[in-house]
Design an enzyme around this catalytic site. Structure first.
Site, PDB file in Angstrom:
ATOM      1  N   HIS A 107      31.731 -13.924  -1.283  1.00 43.86           N
ATOM      2  CA  HIS A 107      30.680 -13.272  -0.505  1.00 43.86           C
ATOM      3  C   HIS A 107      29.303 -13.760  -0.957  1.00 43.86           C
ATOM      4  O   HIS A 107      28.443 -14.094  -0.132  1.00 43.86           O
ATOM      5  CB  HIS A 107      30.789 -11.759  -0.671  1.00 43.86           C
ATOM      6  N   GLU A 108      29.106 -13.815  -2.266  1.00 43.16           N
ATOM      7  CA  GLU A 108      27.805 -14.231  -2.789  1.00 43.16           C
ATOM      8  C   GLU A 108      27.551 -15.717  -2.522  1.00 43.16           C
ATOM      9  O   GLU A 108      26.431 -16.114  -2.191  1.00 43.16           O
ATOM     10  CB  GLU A 108      27.723 -13.939  -4.293  1.00 43.16           C
TER      11      GLU A 108
ATOM     12  N   GLU B 212      24.667  -9.379   5.697  1.00 43.95           N
ATOM     13  CA  GLU B 212      25.819  -8.880   4.953  1.00 43.95           C
ATOM     14  C   GLU B 212      27.101  -9.070   5.749  1.00 43.95           C
ATOM     15  O   GLU B 212      28.132  -9.478   5.206  1.00 43.95           O
ATOM     16  CB  GLU B 212      25.619  -7.402   4.596  1.00 43.95           C
TER      17      GLU B 212
ATOM     18  N   HIS C  18      26.323 -16.289   0.895  1.00 45.92           N
ATOM     19  CA  HIS C  18      24.872 -16.100   1.019  1.00 45.92           C
ATOM     20  C   HIS C  18      24.143 -17.402   0.711  1.00 45.92           C
ATOM     21  O   HIS C  18      23.184 -17.768   1.396  1.00 45.92           O
ATOM     22  CB  HIS C  18      24.389 -15.012   0.051  1.00 45.92           C
TER      23      HIS C  18
END
Length: 331
Positions: A162-163, A240, A166
């Protein structure tokens, strides 16, 4: 590993940045006018003639003051990623300290063809993870000791994915920019609310006189301030969902991320700590720490404001999307 670009996210990036530029210029100009009139008042009280300033000179002075305010604000932002790391007390870790964590980050970064982020671990039981940095090459990933203790291996991999998503989407830098100049006002508010979170780690607030002047300028362009906040929050929520989607594309399965979000959300709700709930880094965390409500029962107005200005979608909504995706893959 590639996934199709999120056109909706890209639209919000352009729109948010456009409104950001407009709001920043308007707030800086309003702040410059305030500074000019304060200086003019002091000049008059000192016994000097205010009529010495022609209309042209006044315009030049206002524009100059606005330019100085804007320049100082932008110059101060160069340290924003460092400050975000510092207020968590996180330290960069070595291969010998966290070999599995670094291996996971390195493998996922290579999988999506982005530079490997520098990895930091924050000494707090609050389960947080976030990325910061203006470019992919200077990106930094922060996880807390509490997060490492709370998650299973597959869940941690999903959170790291997930990070890294980003970083792949370049939205950490955009988010850092999109929160300006609103972040300046938030820094002043946080400072006036009491001791800031970074004090525990010897880090003072970034709020300064420029932030104060810009905050005054924002009050003079209040509609733009509200619009900027709304768009920044909406963009943050969209990013997100996009990072969740990217994490699934990387790992190939939605279930571990859904499970991780449940664990993190539950842990944040159970803990009494408020260490990161009032800070700007809450907007960058994988799950936004709830600021809490003194009465424990927020009214409809408070709930409405939270929906408008929250930087994260409801965790339940994210989990439902992931679970639906999991069911679709299964069938």
């Amino acid at each position: 590993m590639e996934w199709s670009p999120n056109r909706w996210l890209q639209l919000w990036i352009v729109l948010s940045l456009s409104v950001l530029v407009l709001t920043t210029l308007a707030a800086a100009l309003a702040g410059g006018i305030v500074v000019f009139f304060v200086a003019l008042t002091l000049w008059t009280f000192a016994g000097s003639g205010a009529d010495l300033f022609t209309e042209g000179i006044r315009t030049v002075l206002v524009v100059s003051a606005s330019g100085i305010i804007l320049s100082v604000l932008l110059w101060g932002e160069r340290n924003a990623p460092d400050h975000a790391i510092a207020i968590t007390g996180a330290q960069r870790v070595s291969e010998g300290e966290y070999p599995e964590l670094l291996s996971t980050v390195r493998n996922i970064a290579h999988q999506v063809a982005v530079p490997v982020p520098a990895v930091y671990v924050a000494p707090t039981e609050t389960p947080i993870s976030l990325t910061t940095g203006f470019t992919a090459r200077t990106s930094r990933l922060v996880v807390s000791e509490g997060l490492l203790d709370a998650l299973e291996v597959s869940e941690l991999r999903a959170v790291v994915a997930h990070e890294v998503a980003h970083v792949k989407n370049h939205d950490a830098a955009v988010m850092t920019s999109a929160t300006q100049p609103v972040a300046a006002a938030e820094r002043v508010t946080e400072l006036l609310s009491g001791p800031t979170s970074g004090i525990e780690h010897g880090v003072v607030s970034r709020a300064d006189y420029t932030d104060a002047v810009l905050s005054v300028g924002l009050t003079l362009v209040f509609p733009l301030w509200i619009l900027s906040r709304l768009l920044s929050s909406s963009f943050a929520r969209t990013r997100e969902f996009a990072a969740d989607r990217g994490a699934v594309a990387i790992t190939g399965e939605p279930a571990p991320l859904a499970s991780a979000l449940k664990t993190i959300d539950s842990s944040l709700n159970e803990r009494a700590t408020t260490d990161f709930r009032r800070t700007s880094i809450a907007a960058f965390a994988i799950v936004e720490p709830d600021a809490g409500d003194p009465a424990g029962n927020p009214g409809p107005v408070t709930r409405f404001k939270r929906r408008l200005f929250s930087t994260h979608p409801p965790t339940r909504a994210r989990i439902e999307r992931l679970e639906a995706d999991s069911e679709n893959r299964f069938h």
